[in-house]
Motif scaffolding. Structure first.
Motif, PDB file in Angstrom:
ATOM      1  N   GLU A  94      71.129  38.379  24.134  1.00 40.79           N
ATOM      2  CA  GLU A  94      70.072  39.353  22.905  1.00 40.79           C
ATOM      3  C   GLU A  94      68.672  39.134  23.720  1.00 40.79           C
ATOM      4  OE1 GLU A  94      70.101  38.605  19.806  1.00 40.79           O
ATOM      5  OE2 GLU A  94      72.064  37.432  18.532  1.00 40.79           O
ATOM      6  N   PRO A  95      69.042  40.259  25.490  1.00 41.36           N
ATOM      7  CA  PRO A  95      68.164  40.304  26.641  1.00 41.36           C
ATOM      8  C   PRO A  95      66.528  41.237  25.734  1.00 41.36           C
ATOM      9  CG  PRO A  95      69.454  41.701  26.227  1.00 41.36           C
ATOM     10  CD  PRO A  95      70.222  41.189  25.136  1.00 41.36           C
ATOM     11  N   THR A  96      66.801  41.766  24.934  1.00 42.52           N
ATOM     12  CA  THR A  96      65.431  42.633  23.927  1.00 42.52           C
ATOM     13  C   THR A  96      65.046  42.359  23.016  1.00 42.52           C
ATOM     14  OG1 THR A  96      66.637  43.666  22.196  1.00 42.52           O
ATOM     15  CG2 THR A  96      66.838  45.115  24.890  1.00 42.52           C
ATOM     16  N   VAL A  97      65.052  40.837  22.300  1.00 43.65           N
ATOM     17  CA  VAL A  97      64.869  40.224  21.212  1.00 43.65           C
ATOM     18  C   VAL A  97      63.007  40.069  21.377  1.00 43.65           C
ATOM     19  CG1 VAL A  97      64.771  38.011  19.780  1.00 43.65           C
ATOM     20  CG2 VAL A  97      66.765  39.149  20.319  1.00 43.65           C
ATOM     21  N   GLY A  98      62.619  40.461  20.675  1.00 42.93           N
ATOM     22  CA  GLY A  98      60.812  40.280  20.817  1.00 42.93           C
ATOM     23  C   GLY A  98      60.307  41.339  22.046  1.00 42.93           C
ATOM     24  N   VAL A  99      61.105  42.063  22.695  1.00 38.08           N
ATOM     25  CA  VAL A  99      60.839  43.440  23.603  1.00 38.08           C
ATOM     26  C   VAL A  99      60.243  44.320  22.577  1.00 38.08           C
ATOM     27  CG1 VAL A  99      61.446  44.939  25.543  1.00 38.08           C
ATOM     28  CG2 VAL A  99      61.527  42.382  25.352  1.00 38.08           C
ATOM     29  N   ASP A 100      59.069  45.113  23.541  1.00 34.56           N
ATOM     30  CA  ASP A 100      58.599  46.795  22.608  1.00 34.56           C
ATOM     31  C   ASP A 100      59.582  47.230  22.130  1.00 34.56           C
ATOM     32  OD1 ASP A 100      58.040  48.667  24.662  1.00 34.56           O
ATOM     33  OD2 ASP A 100      55.695  46.548  25.227  1.00 34.56           O
ATOM     34  N   PRO A 101      59.401  48.742  21.827  1.00 31.67           N
ATOM     35  CA  PRO A 101      60.709  49.540  21.884  1.00 31.67           C
ATOM     36  C   PRO A 101      60.507  50.365  23.036  1.00 31.67           C
ATOM     37  CG  PRO A 101      59.264  50.058  19.589  1.00 31.67           C
ATOM     38  CD  PRO A 101      58.664  48.924  20.818  1.00 31.67           C
TER      39      PRO A 101
END
Ligand SMILES: Nc1ncnc2c1ncn2[C@@H]1O[C@H](COP(=O)(O)OP(=O)(O)OP(=O)(O)O)[C@@H](O)[C@H]1O
Ligand SMILES: [Mg+2]
Length: 281
Positions: free
Chosen positions: A157-164
């Motif tokens: 889940e490397p993109t959790v909480g990362v802006d679009p």
């Protein structure tokens, strides 16, 4: 590149991974898609040797289990629970990890520069990780997995909480890593990410692998038929059909059709059909 054979893991009475087998081919992006608690992280931890399976085997390439030190060096993992030193700067975190993997000197510096640029943190490299935002920490965590150029990369889940915007950049970089010959295992509960990135997707629920195929293949096998949705003079019509063009022709012979589209099943529908539940509850 990675073979899991009938691996199991329980925490007390709770069976987290329940006899799961899969093979990840060299050079592919393999997605593990499933809801919270499906067993994705537990599977990743067993795959990289951080957690011993209760039963079953894990093999990396033809080299054996990931617990061997020289096999470990081929692996990179970005764990879901961030593995960073808050008191160190971004730069120091990466240097420290790189040294643990045997890098030093000019090679280490070049790799640290490269992965910082890759995740867009070059201008924050001298700041302590504790001062990073959540999304920046997530990006540093990804950089840490890449610093030693692992052949097999496991991203939990490397993109959790990362802006679009940063998320898009990360997805593009993962595609670039595949193009450079890396093999990638990617866990997510975002079906859009799985559909965009993955050569093949394994659907996981309750610790079991329910289906594995390309996204197209999964939709074909488990998604149900396309639906022609038409706005007509008699209201909205929804027609399930393998031949939407023909259905539209037939419909327009008897009705005025003002607007229409063909709705194809998504991975969400695949999950619903396989489990009877929605991916996002
Ligand atoms: N250290 C632990 N001790 C006890 N139970 C655990 C532990 N780690 C995971 N579990 C349980 O094992 C099951 C699988 O958890 P896991 O973290 O592998 O799922 P996941 O698919 O990664 O979920 P998520 O999408 O929320 O990250 C869950 O029911 C979870 O509560
Ligand atoms: Mg997880």
């Amino acid at each position: 590149m990675l073979t899991l054979s009938n691996v199991r893991k329980s925490y007390g009475d709770l069976v987290a991974v329940d006899g799961l087998s899969l093979t990840v081919a060299e050079g592919e992006i393999f997605g593990l898609l499933g809801p919270n608690g499906a067993g994705k992280s537990t599977t990743v931890h067993m795959a990289v040797g951080l957690l011993p399976p209760d039963a079953g085997t894990v093999t990396i390439g033809d080299l054996g289990p990931p617990t061997h030190a020289d096999v470990r060096r081929m692996l990179g993992v970005a764990p879901q629970a961030l593995a960073l030193y808050d008191e160190l700067t971004g730069d120091e975190n990466l240097r420290f990890l790189g040294q643990m993997y045997g890098l030093s000197g000019a090679r280490l510096s070049a790799r640290v520069d490269a992965v910082l640029a890759l995740v867009g943190l070059t201008d924050r490299r001298r700041d302590r990780a504790s001062t990073y935002s959540g999304g920046m920490k997530r990006r540093l965590n990804l950089a840490a997995a890449l610093v030693h150029e692992p052949r097999l990369l496991l991203l939990d889940e490397p993109t959790v909480g990362v802006d679009p915007q940063s998320r898009n950049a990360i997805l593009d970089q993962i595609l670039a890593l595949r193009a450079a010959g890396h093999t990638i295992v990617y866990t997510t509960h975002y079906m859009e990410e799985a559909a965009r990135l993955c050569d093949r997707v394994g659907i996981v629920d309750h610790g079991k692998l329910l289906a594995v195929d390309t996204v197209e293949g999964l939709i074909r096998a488990h998604g149900g038929r396309p639906v022609l949705v038409a706005q007509t003079d008699a209201g909205e019509r929804r027609i399930e059909t393998d031949d939407p063009v023909r259905a539209l022709t037939e419909l327009s012979a008897s009705h005025r059709v003002d607007d229409f589209h063909v709705a194809r099943a998504s991975l969400e529908q695949v999950f619903l059909n396989l489990t009877g539940r929605r991916l996002r509850d």
